[in-house]
Scaffold this motif. Sequence first.
Motif, PDB file in Angstrom:
ATOM      1  N   PRO A 105       0.934  -1.174  -0.020  1.00 18.39           N
ATOM      2  CA  PRO A 105       0.068   0.056  -0.032  1.00 18.39           C
ATOM      3  C   PRO A 105       0.908   1.335  -0.113  1.00 18.39           C
ATOM      4  CG  PRO A 105      -0.890  -1.343   1.628  1.00 18.39           C
ATOM      5  CD  PRO A 105       0.374  -2.098   1.113  1.00 18.39           C
ATOM      6  N   ALA A 106       2.032   1.380   0.620  1.00 15.07           N
ATOM      7  CA  ALA A 106       2.998   2.422   0.756  1.00 15.07           C
ATOM      8  C   ALA A 106       3.509   2.585  -0.824  1.00 15.07           C
ATOM      9  CB  ALA A 106       3.993   2.399   1.618  1.00 15.07           C
ATOM     10  N   THR A 107       3.728   1.367  -1.228  1.00 10.30           N
ATOM     11  CA  THR A 107       4.575   1.762  -2.677  1.00 10.30           C
ATOM     12  C   THR A 107       3.360   2.247  -3.616  1.00 10.30           C
ATOM     13  OG1 THR A 107       5.708  -0.346  -2.281  1.00 10.30           O
ATOM     14  CG2 THR A 107       5.549   0.225  -4.518  1.00 10.30           C
ATOM     15  N   VAL A 108       2.022   1.946  -3.633  1.00 11.44           N
ATOM     16  CA  VAL A 108       1.038   2.454  -4.484  1.00 11.44           C
ATOM     17  C   VAL A 108       0.793   3.785  -4.134  1.00 11.44           C
ATOM     18  CG1 VAL A 108      -1.397   2.397  -5.120  1.00 11.44           C
ATOM     19  CG2 VAL A 108      -0.252   0.351  -4.569  1.00 11.44           C
ATOM     20  N   LYS A 109       0.708   4.245  -2.890  1.00 19.10           N
ATOM     21  CA  LYS A 109       0.539   5.724  -2.316  1.00 19.10           C
ATOM     22  C   LYS A 109       1.807   6.576  -2.777  1.00 19.10           C
ATOM     23  CE  LYS A 109       0.251   8.569   1.652  1.00 19.10           C
ATOM     24  NZ  LYS A 109       0.306   8.583   3.179  1.00 19.10           N
TER      25      LYS A 109
ATOM     26  N   ASP B  76      -9.666   7.792  -4.014  1.00 16.85           N
ATOM     27  CA  ASP B  76      -8.112   7.559  -3.589  1.00 16.85           C
ATOM     28  C   ASP B  76      -8.284   6.033  -3.539  1.00 16.85           C
ATOM     29  OD1 ASP B  76      -5.844   6.696  -2.350  1.00 16.85           O
ATOM     30  OD2 ASP B  76      -5.822   7.961  -0.850  1.00 16.85           O
ATOM     31  N   LEU B  77      -7.795   5.463  -4.753  1.00 16.16           N
ATOM     32  CA  LEU B  77      -7.679   3.762  -4.897  1.00 16.16           C
ATOM     33  C   LEU B  77      -6.772   3.320  -4.174  1.00 16.16           C
ATOM     34  CD1 LEU B  77      -8.148   3.476  -8.677  1.00 16.16           C
ATOM     35  CD2 LEU B  77      -9.990   3.558  -7.301  1.00 16.16           C
ATOM     36  N   THR B  78      -5.889   3.836  -3.388  1.00 14.47           N
ATOM     37  CA  THR B  78      -4.952   3.276  -2.315  1.00 14.47           C
ATOM     38  C   THR B  78      -5.757   2.887  -1.319  1.00 14.47           C
ATOM     39  OG1 THR B  78      -3.227   4.502  -3.454  1.00 14.47           O
ATOM     40  CG2 THR B  78      -2.682   3.508  -1.160  1.00 14.47           C
ATOM     41  N   CYS B  79      -6.540   3.933  -0.801  1.00 12.47           N
ATOM     42  CA  CYS B  79      -7.358   3.541   0.489  1.00 12.47           C
ATOM     43  C   CYS B  79      -8.151   2.427   0.090  1.00 12.47           C
ATOM     44  CB  CYS B  79      -8.193   4.862   0.805  1.00 12.47           C
ATOM     45  SG  CYS B  79      -7.132   6.166   1.590  1.00 12.47           S
ATOM     46  N   ALA B  80      -9.003   2.488  -1.064  1.00 13.62           N
ATOM     47  CA  ALA B  80     -10.046   1.479  -1.538  1.00 13.62           C
ATOM     48  C   ALA B  80      -9.377   0.105  -1.466  1.00 13.62           C
ATOM     49  CB  ALA B  80     -10.446   1.809  -2.912  1.00 13.62           C
ATOM     50  N   CYS B  81      -7.930   0.011  -1.937  1.00  9.65           N
ATOM     51  CA  CYS B  81      -7.189  -1.281  -1.593  1.00  9.65           C
ATOM     52  C   CYS B  81      -7.032  -1.760  -0.172  1.00  9.65           C
ATOM     53  CB  CYS B  81      -5.938  -1.169  -2.602  1.00  9.65           C
ATOM     54  SG  CYS B  81      -5.897  -1.150  -4.077  1.00  9.65           S
ATOM     55  N   GLN B  82      -6.722  -0.717   0.590  1.00 10.26           N
ATOM     56  CA  GLN B  82      -6.591  -1.236   1.888  1.00 10.26           C
ATOM     57  C   GLN B  82      -8.050  -1.563   2.788  1.00 10.26           C
ATOM     58  OE1 GLN B  82      -4.800   2.733   3.270  1.00 10.26           O
ATOM     59  NE2 GLN B  82      -2.711   1.763   2.744  1.00 10.26           N
ATOM     60  N   ASP B  83      -9.012  -0.787   2.095  1.00  2.75           N
ATOM     61  CA  ASP B  83     -10.407  -1.314   2.683  1.00  2.75           C
ATOM     62  C   ASP B  83     -10.886  -2.282   2.125  1.00  2.75           C
ATOM     63  OD1 ASP B  83     -10.041   0.825   4.332  1.00  2.75           O
ATOM     64  OD2 ASP B  83     -11.365   2.093   3.097  1.00  2.75           O
TER      65      ASP B  83
ATOM     66  N   LYS C 199     -11.991  -2.808  -0.995  1.00  2.16           N
ATOM     67  CA  LYS C 199     -13.066  -2.538  -2.025  1.00  2.16           C
ATOM     68  C   LYS C 199     -12.358  -2.653  -3.607  1.00  2.16           C
ATOM     69  CE  LYS C 199     -15.476   0.274   1.121  1.00  2.16           C
ATOM     70  NZ  LYS C 199     -15.922   1.657   1.622  1.00  2.16           N
ATOM     71  N   PHE C 200     -11.065  -2.532  -3.475  1.00  2.15           N
ATOM     72  CA  PHE C 200     -10.346  -2.781  -4.973  1.00  2.15           C
ATOM     73  C   PHE C 200      -9.084  -3.376  -4.865  1.00  2.15           C
ATOM     74  CE2 PHE C 200      -8.679  -0.860  -8.711  1.00  2.15           C
ATOM     75  CZ  PHE C 200      -9.822  -0.757  -9.690  1.00  2.15           C
ATOM     76  N   ARG C 201      -9.154  -4.281  -5.816  1.00  4.05           N
ATOM     77  CA  ARG C 201      -8.050  -5.534  -6.138  1.00  4.05           C
ATOM     78  C   ARG C 201      -6.926  -4.648  -6.359  1.00  4.05           C
ATOM     79  NH1 ARG C 201      -9.619 -11.013  -7.346  1.00  4.05           N
ATOM     80  NH2 ARG C 201      -7.377 -10.909  -8.248  1.00  4.05           N
ATOM     81  N   ILE C 202      -5.660  -4.815  -5.474  1.00  2.00           N
ATOM     82  CA  ILE C 202      -4.457  -4.254  -5.976  1.00  2.00           C
ATOM     83  C   ILE C 202      -3.945  -4.598  -6.935  1.00  2.00           C
ATOM     84  CG2 ILE C 202      -3.131  -5.785  -4.569  1.00  2.00           C
ATOM     85  CD1 ILE C 202      -1.637  -3.227  -3.412  1.00  2.00           C
ATOM     86  N   ASP C 203      -4.066  -5.838  -7.360  1.00  4.52           N
ATOM     87  CA  ASP C 203      -3.458  -6.432  -8.756  1.00  4.52           C
ATOM     88  C   ASP C 203      -4.138  -5.713  -9.864  1.00  4.52           C
ATOM     89  OD1 ASP C 203      -5.684  -7.756  -8.373  1.00  4.52           O
ATOM     90  OD2 ASP C 203      -4.995  -9.630  -8.656  1.00  4.52           O
ATOM     91  N   LEU C 204      -5.455  -5.283  -9.851  1.00  6.85           N
ATOM     92  CA  LEU C 204      -6.297  -4.489 -10.910  1.00  6.85           C
ATOM     93  C   LEU C 204      -5.514  -3.146 -10.854  1.00  6.85           C
ATOM     94  CD1 LEU C 204      -8.193  -4.424 -13.024  1.00  6.85           C
ATOM     95  CD2 LEU C 204     -10.039  -4.107 -11.108  1.00  6.85           C
ATOM     96  N   LEU C 205      -5.259  -2.554  -9.698  1.00  3.51           N
ATOM     97  CA  LEU C 205      -4.778  -1.204  -9.585  1.00  3.51           C
ATOM     98  C   LEU C 205      -3.516  -1.326 -10.374  1.00  3.51           C
ATOM     99  CD1 LEU C 205      -4.778   1.755  -8.626  1.00  3.51           C
ATOM    100  CD2 LEU C 205      -3.800   1.040  -6.383  1.00  3.51           C
ATOM    101  N   TYR C 206      -2.749  -2.317 -10.167  1.00  6.08           N
ATOM    102  CA  TYR C 206      -1.323  -2.160 -10.830  1.00  6.08           C
ATOM    103  C   TYR C 206      -1.624  -2.244 -12.446  1.00  6.08           C
ATOM    104  CZ  TYR C 206       1.379  -2.715  -6.498  1.00  6.08           C
ATOM    105  OH  TYR C 206       2.209  -2.313  -5.309  1.00  6.08           O
ATOM    106  N   ARG C 207      -2.546  -3.048 -12.939  1.00  6.48           N
ATOM    107  CA  ARG C 207      -2.738  -3.253 -14.259  1.00  6.48           C
ATOM    108  C   ARG C 207      -3.403  -2.052 -14.994  1.00  6.48           C
ATOM    109  NH1 ARG C 207      -1.986  -4.183 -18.363  1.00  6.48           N
ATOM    110  NH2 ARG C 207      -2.080  -6.167 -19.802  1.00  6.48           N
ATOM    111  N   ILE C 208      -4.392  -1.462 -14.395  1.00 11.44           N
ATOM    112  CA  ILE C 208      -4.872   0.019 -14.957  1.00 11.44           C
ATOM    113  C   ILE C 208      -3.985   1.106 -14.792  1.00 11.44           C
ATOM    114  CG2 ILE C 208      -7.163  -0.892 -14.477  1.00 11.44           C
ATOM    115  CD1 ILE C 208      -7.496   1.140 -12.343  1.00 11.44           C
ATOM    116  N   LYS C 209      -3.054   0.991 -14.041  1.00 15.76           N
ATOM    117  CA  LYS C 209      -1.914   2.025 -13.743  1.00 15.76           C
ATOM    118  C   LYS C 209      -0.727   1.870 -14.472  1.00 15.76           C
ATOM    119  CE  LYS C 209      -0.567   5.043  -9.820  1.00 15.76           C
ATOM    120  NZ  LYS C 209      -0.370   4.972  -8.369  1.00 15.76           N
ATOM    121  N   SER C 210      -0.441   1.374 -15.605  1.00 15.60           N
ATOM    122  CA  SER C 210       0.616   1.267 -16.238  1.00 15.60           C
ATOM    123  C   SER C 210       1.379   2.647 -16.360  1.00 15.60           C
ATOM    124  CB  SER C 210       0.649   0.609 -17.845  1.00 15.60           C
ATOM    125  OG  SER C 210       1.544   0.444 -18.403  1.00 15.60           O
ATOM    126  N   ALA C 211       0.613   3.559 -16.624  1.00 16.65           N
ATOM    127  CA  ALA C 211       1.015   4.927 -16.364  1.00 16.65           C
ATOM    128  C   ALA C 211       0.006   5.702 -15.571  1.00 16.65           C
ATOM    129  CB  ALA C 211       1.049   5.606 -18.054  1.00 16.65           C
TER     130      ALA C 211
END
Length: 456
Positions: free
Chosen positions: A86-90, A287-294, A296-308
């Motif tokens: 989560p800190a990396t994503v933030k 804030d998708l980072t907070c959503a991942c921590q809660d 409510k959002f998959r962190i692997d999906l966040l990494y995938r949609i956030k190539s840039a």
Amino acid sequence: MNILLVDDEEISLSSVKRILRWRGIRNVETCSTGREAVRRIREGNFDVVLLDILMPEVDGFQVLESTKPYSPHTEFIMLTAVHDIPATVKAMRTGAYDYLVKPVDNELLFLSIERAYEHRSLLLGLNASLAEQDDNAYPAFSGIITRSPRMRSLISYAQVMARSGNPVLITGESGTGKELMAQAIHKAGPYPEGPFVAVNVSAVPATMFESHFFGHVKGAFTGADSPHKGFFEQADGGTLFLDEIGELPVSLQSKFLRVLEEKSFMPLGGNRTVHVDVRFLSATNADLTCACQDGKFRIDLLYRIKSAHINLPPLRERREDIPLLAAHFLKQSARKHKRNVGSFSPEAMELLTRADFPGNVRELAQTVENAVLLSESSIILPYHLGMNSPPPSSLFSRRLCTLRENYEAHIAYVLSSTRGDRKQSAQILGITLRQLQRALAEMKQNSRWAHLLNEK
């Protein structure tokens, strides 16, 4: 290359500085507190900052958040003793270039610094090129009106990322122009002639998500009288833009991830796999980072949609664009409503440039359009904007008065609004400059207006 090392441990500072100098980097400065780092970064001109996260009082995240907007071309490499996803994503969301866990391998550290410096040089080169070109040099982004260095830097970055065809996550407050940026990336990308399918995820009924996105075959469910192509298939050969991606139900996120990775899916009720060639763009003001921590959002999906990642600044952080945008919306609204309104009075423009606009560019556009509808002349005055500016006393006098008194009060109001510009005042009043000068000569005899009408 100018580097700043920020760490509250002196041993770490001296060790990293010695390593960098051994590799030939001579311009290395150090500081041991987050507070000092904020001051040094804002005042200095560093290419790369190596920033420890865990520091007392002001930590690395606070330093990054406080300085990145003021130093957009400085690349930040975050250092921490604990591997924390989560800190990396933030860190990445806030604008860091890389995130390394201490103790860092010397070769890995130097490689990260080299790549960060190359990335900075690329953006600076593209931004300089963009600034030197006319507005038609990058036609895909011509709809984004700006003179802000920060926005131009983002456009330069978006231009590079657009060509890659990779997924891009666009973040920012509501009204900052996320869909406009997505459309520009689509036009500058590998499928400019293909469809651009924009979907507001929060507006899709929960019970119809799969049907809307994956489509369905005839008879898949009650009421499915004919086959239906979902959003993915509609966007085949083009771009699928998912606005408010944070509203995507958790139950569907794994299926979305599979489509992103495999570019294939099964329509609802179907038995045939559909393959698509789609470029994915997404946007959110959450804030998708907070959503991942809660959860409510998959962190692997966040990494995938956030190539840039492109984070659009609010309008209050790019005030130099307000006059440019206001003029654009004025012209647009005047044409739309067939009104002969062509400019703002100095006071009106000052009100606009001072406003915070919580609704950002969208709110500015609506404010200008309303002003065009309310204006009785060719110039927008402060009270047309509806921004805590009272209507002219000459139109709604609180006391009974003669027509002459009302006439003089209105002239005084217009003259005050234009800061004494007689030519502009005459234009607003619909009289000639000579007629205005005669009226002012008569008004000078009235002490009530003397302070306003005295020649400078």
